[in-house]
Design a protein around this motif. Structure first.
Motif, PDB file in Angstrom:
ATOM      1  N   UNK A 129       0.840  -1.189   0.000  1.00 53.17           N
ATOM      2  CA  UNK A 129       0.000   0.000   0.000  1.00 53.17           C
ATOM      3  C   UNK A 129       0.882   1.249   0.000  1.00 53.17           C
ATOM      4  N   UNK A 130       0.262   2.412  -0.083  1.00 53.85           N
ATOM      5  CA  UNK A 130       0.984   3.686  -0.052  1.00 53.85           C
ATOM      6  C   UNK A 130       0.338   4.572   1.006  1.00 53.85           C
ATOM      7  N   UNK A 131       0.591   4.286   2.294  1.00 54.61           N
ATOM      8  CA  UNK A 131      -0.033   5.077   3.362  1.00 54.61           C
ATOM      9  C   UNK A 131       0.570   6.470   3.441  1.00 54.61           C
ATOM     10  N   UNK A 132      -0.102   7.351   4.160  1.00 50.65           N
ATOM     11  CA  UNK A 132       0.434   8.696   4.324  1.00 50.65           C
ATOM     12  C   UNK A 132       1.807   8.668   4.965  1.00 50.65           C
ATOM     13  N   UNK A 133       1.964   7.845   6.002  1.00 48.49           N
ATOM     14  CA  UNK A 133       3.246   7.663   6.671  1.00 48.49           C
ATOM     15  C   UNK A 133       3.483   6.181   6.857  1.00 48.49           C
ATOM     16  N   UNK A 134       4.614   5.692   6.397  1.00 44.12           N
ATOM     17  CA  UNK A 134       4.899   4.257   6.446  1.00 44.12           C
ATOM     18  C   UNK A 134       5.392   3.783   7.805  1.00 44.12           C
ATOM     19  N   UNK A 135       6.242   4.570   8.459  1.00 44.80           N
ATOM     20  CA  UNK A 135       6.974   4.096   9.623  1.00 44.80           C
ATOM     21  C   UNK A 135       6.060   3.643  10.760  1.00 44.80           C
ATOM     22  N   UNK A 136       4.922   4.288  10.936  1.00 47.02           N
ATOM     23  CA  UNK A 136       3.991   3.910  12.014  1.00 47.02           C
ATOM     24  C   UNK A 136       2.688   3.339  11.477  1.00 47.02           C
ATOM     25  N   UNK A 137       2.753   2.769  10.261  1.00 46.55           N
ATOM     26  CA  UNK A 137       1.572   2.139   9.682  1.00 46.55           C
ATOM     27  C   UNK A 137       1.324   0.793  10.369  1.00 46.55           C
ATOM     28  N   UNK A 138       0.058   0.390  10.454  1.00 46.23           N
ATOM     29  CA  UNK A 138      -0.295  -0.854  11.151  1.00 46.23           C
ATOM     30  C   UNK A 138       0.283  -2.084  10.474  1.00 46.23           C
ATOM     31  N   UNK A 139       0.649  -1.990   9.184  1.00 51.36           N
ATOM     32  CA  UNK A 139       1.182  -3.158   8.489  1.00 51.36           C
ATOM     33  C   UNK A 139       2.707  -3.196   8.475  1.00 51.36           C
TER      34      UNK A 139
END
Length: 263
Positions: free
Chosen positions: A131-141
């Protein structure tokens, strides 16, 4: 070296490197890769922008922060087609075999912060989806993520769970410092254990054990930034240098006993 019939690799293998030594380009993805790439994956992997177009400036990767979230780079298959689903799987083929044989991999780069007066940051993330979340570092995945702030503070995350502030370090404002993340693991399977040690210069910032979750054995990683002007240089991914303590307990004891007798 062969010890007790077991071959031990004494040097790390350079899997991929990018020195970013090409002409300035505001569009990172269109910049030439001629002379930039190295390692066993030099013709297989290429670094690409995510969530914002990054740039090349002064033979370095200049990170760009979008209006919301963080700008990032991801490792993609050089053959394309480029996009979030094209991310390189570090657990695949000969690369995955080499990493497991060494007990893990190491990501290293030189970082220059544009200021030391704010809490904006660069980050490293590993074990996530496409995926391309707004912020990767604290993403649930994201199985493990750590951010290093411009003011010398740090913070880590495990699948979005905030692990809190980690060790502090000397500011990197206006001067390069080396960041290294050593990820140790003996399996990429979901539920398998892993450990990440993050260093800034010679300072150990975080030492955290986690598990690979919901990746189906696929390992992806990214570097991000929450400030325009963060500079990254000399990016390298290598296998770890195996040590007896990284091997099964019985084999480690056998090796240490043999070494003691030789002495």
């Amino acid at each position: 070296m062969v010890l007790c019939g077991v071959r031990i690799t004494e040097a790390s293998v350079v899997l991929f490197s990018d020195n970013f030594n090409v002409a300035d380009n505001a569009n990172f993805d269109s910049a030439s890769t001629a002379g930039r790439l190295g390692g066993t994956l030099a013709s297989t992997v290429v670094v690409r922008s995510e969530h914002a177009q990054q740039s090349i400036s002064g033979n370095q990767l200049r990170m760009i922060k979008p209006a919301s979230g963080s700008g990032r780079i991801r490792f993609e298959n050089a053959g394309g087609p480029f996009g979030v689903t094209n991310q390189f799987n570090w657990a695949s083929g000969a690369t995955g075999t080499a990493i497991l044989a060494a007990g893990g991999f190491s990501v290293q780069f030189d970082w220059t912060a544009p200021t030391s007066s704010n809490t904006n940051w660069i980050s490293f993330s590993v074990g996530h989806d496409t995926s391309d979340p707004g912020t990767r570092v604290n993403s649930s995945d994201t199985d493990y993520g750590i951010l290093l702030r411009n003011n010398g503070q740090s913070q880590a995350f495990d699948n979005a769970a905030d692990l809190g502030t980690q060790a502090s370090f000397a500011t990197t404002f206006n001067s390069q410092t080396t960041v290294r993340i050593d990820v140790s693991t003996l399996s990429f399977a979901d539920g398998a254990g892993a450990n990440a040690k993050t260093y800034v210069g010679n300072t150990l910032i975080d030492d955290y054990t986690f598990t690979w979750n919901n990746n189906s054995g696929v390992i992806r990683m990214q570097i991000g930034a929450f400030e325009t002007g963060e500079l990254i240089d000399n990016l390298t991914v290598t296998t770890l240098i195996p040590t007896p303590t990284a091997l099964p307990a019985g084999l480690s004891l056998l090796m240490l006993t043999a070494l003691s007798r030789r002495r």
